[in-house]
Design an enzyme around this catalytic site. Structure first.
Site, PDB file in Angstrom:
ATOM      1  N   CYS A 253       0.745  -1.325  -0.103  1.00  0.00           N
ATOM      2  CA  CYS A 253       0.060   0.112  -0.140  1.00  0.00           C
ATOM      3  C   CYS A 253       0.906   1.064   0.168  1.00  0.00           C
ATOM      4  O   CYS A 253       1.184   1.933   1.045  1.00  0.00           O
ATOM      5  CB  CYS A 253      -0.878  -0.109   1.308  1.00  0.00           C
ATOM      6  SG  CYS A 253      -2.000  -1.402   1.170  1.00  0.00           S
ATOM      7  N   ALA A 254       1.554   1.414  -1.163  1.00  0.00           N
ATOM      8  CA  ALA A 254       2.660   2.276  -0.875  1.00  0.00           C
ATOM      9  C   ALA A 254       2.690   3.788  -1.368  1.00  0.00           C
ATOM     10  O   ALA A 254       3.312   4.577  -1.071  1.00  0.00           O
ATOM     11  CB  ALA A 254       3.513   1.812  -2.097  1.00  0.00           C
ATOM     12  N   ALA A 255       1.734   4.215  -2.265  1.00  0.00           N
ATOM     13  CA  ALA A 255       1.473   5.654  -2.582  1.00  0.00           C
ATOM     14  C   ALA A 255       1.169   6.537  -1.376  1.00  0.00           C
ATOM     15  O   ALA A 255       0.544   6.107  -0.422  1.00  0.00           O
ATOM     16  CB  ALA A 255       0.220   5.780  -3.676  1.00  0.00           C
ATOM     17  N   PRO A 256       1.635   7.846  -1.330  1.00  0.00           N
ATOM     18  CA  PRO A 256       2.464   8.447  -2.761  1.00  0.00           C
ATOM     19  C   PRO A 256       3.736   7.879  -2.573  1.00  0.00           C
ATOM     20  O   PRO A 256       4.607   8.315  -3.304  1.00  0.00           O
ATOM     21  CB  PRO A 256       2.293   9.822  -2.259  1.00  0.00           C
ATOM     22  CG  PRO A 256       2.114  10.143  -0.637  1.00  0.00           C
ATOM     23  CD  PRO A 256       1.296   8.838  -0.107  1.00  0.00           C
ATOM     24  N   LYS A 259       7.243   5.779   2.303  1.00  0.00           N
ATOM     25  CA  LYS A 259       8.017   4.829   2.882  1.00  0.00           C
ATOM     26  C   LYS A 259       9.027   4.134   1.821  1.00  0.00           C
ATOM     27  O   LYS A 259      10.142   3.545   2.071  1.00  0.00           O
ATOM     28  CB  LYS A 259       7.268   4.036   3.497  1.00  0.00           C
ATOM     29  CG  LYS A 259       6.675   4.477   4.874  1.00  0.00           C
ATOM     30  CD  LYS A 259       5.701   3.899   5.457  1.00  0.00           C
ATOM     31  CE  LYS A 259       4.777   4.821   6.670  1.00  0.00           C
ATOM     32  NZ  LYS A 259       3.788   5.411   6.063  1.00  0.00           N
ATOM     33  N   ASP A 277       0.031  -0.031  -5.255  1.00  0.00           N
ATOM     34  CA  ASP A 277      -1.156   0.699  -4.711  1.00  0.00           C
ATOM     35  C   ASP A 277      -2.355   0.227  -5.609  1.00  0.00           C
ATOM     36  O   ASP A 277      -2.124  -0.132  -6.990  1.00  0.00           O
ATOM     37  CB  ASP A 277      -0.906   2.367  -4.752  1.00  0.00           C
ATOM     38  CG  ASP A 277      -2.030   3.094  -3.606  1.00  0.00           C
ATOM     39  OD1 ASP A 277      -1.211   3.015  -2.456  1.00  0.00           O
ATOM     40  OD2 ASP A 277      -2.901   3.292  -4.204  1.00  0.00           O
ATOM     41  N   ASP A 304      -4.295  -4.749  -6.120  1.00  0.00           N
ATOM     42  CA  ASP A 304      -5.312  -4.832  -5.116  1.00  0.00           C
ATOM     43  C   ASP A 304      -4.596  -5.560  -3.808  1.00  0.00           C
ATOM     44  O   ASP A 304      -4.240  -6.820  -4.036  1.00  0.00           O
ATOM     45  CB  ASP A 304      -6.624  -5.290  -5.311  1.00  0.00           C
ATOM     46  CG  ASP A 304      -7.365  -5.301  -4.341  1.00  0.00           C
ATOM     47  OD1 ASP A 304      -7.160  -5.022  -2.904  1.00  0.00           O
ATOM     48  OD2 ASP A 304      -8.622  -5.056  -4.502  1.00  0.00           O
ATOM     49  N   ASP A 320       1.169  -1.004   4.805  1.00  0.00           N
ATOM     50  CA  ASP A 320       1.132   0.294   5.561  1.00  0.00           C
ATOM     51  C   ASP A 320      -0.427   0.515   5.168  1.00  0.00           C
ATOM     52  O   ASP A 320      -0.742   1.303   4.060  1.00  0.00           O
ATOM     53  CB  ASP A 320       1.923   1.451   5.054  1.00  0.00           C
ATOM     54  CG  ASP A 320       2.000   2.463   5.499  1.00  0.00           C
ATOM     55  OD1 ASP A 320       1.744   2.621   6.895  1.00  0.00           O
ATOM     56  OD2 ASP A 320       2.175   3.815   5.114  1.00  0.00           O
ATOM     57  N   CYS A 372      -1.263   4.697  10.327  1.00  0.00           N
ATOM     58  CA  CYS A 372      -1.082   6.274  11.149  1.00  0.00           C
ATOM     59  C   CYS A 372      -2.103   6.334  12.017  1.00  0.00           C
ATOM     60  O   CYS A 372      -2.785   7.580  11.899  1.00  0.00           O
ATOM     61  CB  CYS A 372      -0.807   7.176   9.888  1.00  0.00           C
ATOM     62  SG  CYS A 372      -2.117   7.489   9.023  1.00  0.00           S
TER      63      CYS A 372
HETATM   64  C1  LIG Z   1      -1.457   5.104   4.606  1.00  0.00           C
HETATM   65  S1  LIG Z   1      -1.539   5.164   2.945  1.00  0.00           S
HETATM   66  C2  LIG Z   1       0.071   4.643   2.500  1.00  0.00           C
HETATM   67  C3  LIG Z   1       1.157   5.658   2.461  1.00  0.00           C
HETATM   68  C4  LIG Z   1       2.383   5.118   1.883  1.00  0.00           C
HETATM   69  N1  LIG Z   1       2.937   3.956   2.426  1.00  0.00           N
HETATM   70  C5  LIG Z   1       3.415   5.904   2.187  1.00  0.00           C
HETATM   71  O1  LIG Z   1       4.286   5.943   3.055  1.00  0.00           O
HETATM   72  O2  LIG Z   1       3.499   7.211   1.291  1.00  0.00           O
HETATM   73  C6  LIG Z   1      -2.571   3.809   2.261  1.00  0.00           C
HETATM   74  C7  LIG Z   1      -2.517   3.487   0.884  1.00  0.00           C
HETATM   75  O3  LIG Z   1      -3.278   2.445   0.582  1.00  0.00           O
HETATM   76  C8  LIG Z   1      -3.750   2.245  -0.568  1.00  0.00           C
HETATM   77  N2  LIG Z   1      -4.795   1.189  -0.716  1.00  0.00           N
HETATM   78  C9  LIG Z   1      -5.952   1.547  -0.242  1.00  0.00           C
HETATM   79  N3  LIG Z   1      -6.797   0.069  -0.246  1.00  0.00           N
HETATM   80  C10 LIG Z   1      -5.718  -0.529  -0.935  1.00  0.00           C
HETATM   81  C11 LIG Z   1      -5.920  -2.049  -1.412  1.00  0.00           C
HETATM   82  N4  LIG Z   1      -6.995  -2.746  -1.396  1.00  0.00           N
HETATM   83  N5  LIG Z   1      -4.798  -2.213  -2.272  1.00  0.00           N
HETATM   84  C12 LIG Z   1      -3.628  -1.641  -2.346  1.00  0.00           C
HETATM   85  N6  LIG Z   1      -3.577  -0.326  -1.651  1.00  0.00           N
HETATM   86  C13 LIG Z   1      -4.742   0.229  -1.185  1.00  0.00           C
HETATM   87  C14 LIG Z   1      -4.436   3.796  -0.687  1.00  0.00           C
HETATM   88  O4  LIG Z   1      -4.415   4.272  -1.974  1.00  0.00           O
HETATM   89  C15 LIG Z   1      -3.189   4.516  -0.010  1.00  0.00           C
HETATM   90  O5  LIG Z   1      -2.292   5.134  -0.873  1.00  0.00           O
END
Ligand SMILES: C[S@@+](CC[C@H](N)C(=O)[O-])C[C@H]1O[C@@H](n2cnc3c(N)ncnc32)[C@H](O)[C@@H]1O
Length: 437
Positions: A253-256, A259, A277, A304, A320, A372
């Site tokens: 779950c990497a965006a933006p 990390k 993401d 996903d 994350d 978070c």
């Molecule tokens: C807490 S944020 C991640 C922040 C990121 N790790 C960083 O440090 O920049 C959670 C992320 O999970 C993504 N997300 C939500 N549901 C998801 C899924 N089912 N599979 C993958 N990513 C998902 C969101 O789009 C969001 O970017």
């Protein structure tokens, strides 16, 4: 003092209240649309964030000056009143008369001036009388944290820790940057930045804390990939994941991308880091950042985390997960007003993501879970449920970090970070290890 600062703050506040927009995105968009000069943009931003943070206190004061204190108010009119009240209560450099006059101008532009004399009347009485109003008695109103969140923190952490947390959450979060050691050093950035704008942070190398730096993306070195903006807790989490050069790592779950960038830098850009993401637009943010920071081991793709395929096996996997964000309410003040029901479904999704991601971890490899938020149902409870259902994993004791452990007897494989006596946001981290063979 430009009227457009207040109008911009008003447009952004209406956007947050009506469309549940994210504060940082909404205010940036409103400032761009208004084409404000930097000084006016700064004032719009101060007012916008200030009103969001102090909304409950502002409403308490405003209602003292309504003929019918319980009267339901039009949301835009209420925001106009809040903007003026915020300036009178908290911005000493703005004369009360200016705050009132600007609010009346905003009211003239709304619904053909229908509420102009109402706004004028309420605010003139406010200006005369607000200093005599007793401080709010309610803890929730004083700290601007809804009672439902106070109840939740009291339940999860106990009353004394909740009281410390409320105080800590009422401060402003600092801005931290992570220096990209492959492109720069803290010393080179300190000499490139104006004197006094940045200082090193003792607890971690390659971190600088910024003071009044404005938009960090305009600072020297940003476009050359010398640093990215990342909260201290998020950087601490990366030190717990501790990936090594040459390893295969997945950030599901990497965006933006904050990390992923730090992890790739800690790997000295050697090995492979797959950053996934769910959303295409957000995957582009990871790609753009990795390119700017010249982190070629990062491959970003849409996937996903709860259902997606992936044949690869990784040494370390980071989940994350999406969460309620109660640890970052200093940065995103609107989050505190979300109803707890709106995050009731999250623990099930978080557990699904963690279980699905566990399949990516090689025997002997490590799985990390982070949020978070400060909410046991999304933190410790998810990890406990995972361990009960997955005997092939065991707790992995996290490396020691130089911050206070707030929760008595917290197991060594989890760490709840709180902003108390420490600049970072509220975060939770857990380490799990797939047993060998
Ligand atoms: C807490 S944020 C991640 C922040 C990121 N790790 C960083 O440090 O920049 C959670 C992320 O999970 C993504 N997300 C939500 N549901 C998801 C899924 N089912 N599979 C993958 N990513 C998902 C969101 O789009 C969001 O970017």
């Amino acid at each position: 003092m430009a009227t457009s600062s207040r109008k911009t703050a008003l447009a952004a506040l209406n956007d947050v209240t009506q469309n549940e927009g994210y504060s940082n995105i909404v205010i940036d968009k409103a400032i761009r649309a208004a084409g404000l000069e930097p000084r006016d943009a700064a004032l719009a931003s101060v007012i916008f964030y200030g009103v969001l943070e102090k909304r409950m206190t502002l409403d308490y004061y405003i209602r003292k000056f309504l003929a019918k204190p319980k009267q339901k108010l039009d949301e835009t009119v209420l925001n106009i009143l809040r903007i003026a009240a915020y300036q009178m209560l908290y911005l000493d450099k703005i004369p009360d008369s200016a705050a009132v006059n600007e609010a009346v101008l905003c009211a003239s532009d709304y619904m053909r001036g229908r509420y102009k004399s109402f706004v004028n009347g309420v605010l003139r009485s406010f200006a005369r009388g607000f200093r005599e109003v007793p401080e709010p008695e309610s803890e929730s109103v004083r700290w601007n944290i809804p009672q439902a969140i106070i109840d939740l923190w009291t339940h999860d952490y106990g009353k004394p820790l909740c009281a410390e947390l409320l105080r800590a959450m009422s401060g402003r979060a600092k801005t931290y940057i992570r220096v990209n050691p492959l492109r720069a050093s803290t010393a080179s950035l300190l000499s490139a930045f104006p004197a006094g704008m940045a200082e090193p942070v003792d607890m971690l190398p390659d971190v600088l804390c910024l003071h009044d730096a404005g938009d960090p993306t305009l600072l020297p070195g940003f476009s050359d990939g010398a640093f990215h903006v990342q909260d201290l807790s998020s950087q601490l989490l990366c030190s717990l994941v501790d990936p090594q050069p040459g390893e295969r790592v997945a950030d599901v779950c990497a965006a933006p991308g904050g990390k992923s960038f730090t992890l790739a830098e800690r790997m000295k850009n050697e090995g492979k880091l797959d950053a996934f993401d769910l959303y295409k637009g957000r995957v582009r943010l990871i790609q753009k950042g990795a390119q700017r920071l010249q982190l070629s081991i990062i491959s970003a793709a849409v996937r996903d985390a709860a259902t997606g395929d992936c044949a690869a096996q990784y040494d370390r996997v980071l989940c994350d997960v999406p969460c309620s964000g109660l640890g970052v309410i200093r940065r995103k003040p609107e989050i505190r007003y979300k109803k707890p029901e709106s995050f009731a479904e999250l623990p099930a999704l978080q557990l699904r993501i963690l279980e699905h991601s566990a399949a990516l971890v090689r025997p002997g490899g490590l799985l990390f879970y982070s949020t978070c938020t400060l909410h046991d149902a999304e933190n410790g409870a998810v990890v406990r449920a995972f361990l009960e259902r997955h005997p092939e994993f065991e707790p992995y004791a996290l490396p020691a970090v130089p911050i206070r452990r707030h929760i008595p007897d917290e197991p060594a494989h989890t760490l709840t970070m709180m902003p108390i006596n420490f600049g970072g946001d509220g975060f939770f981290a857990a380490g799990l290890r797939r047993k060998d063979g």
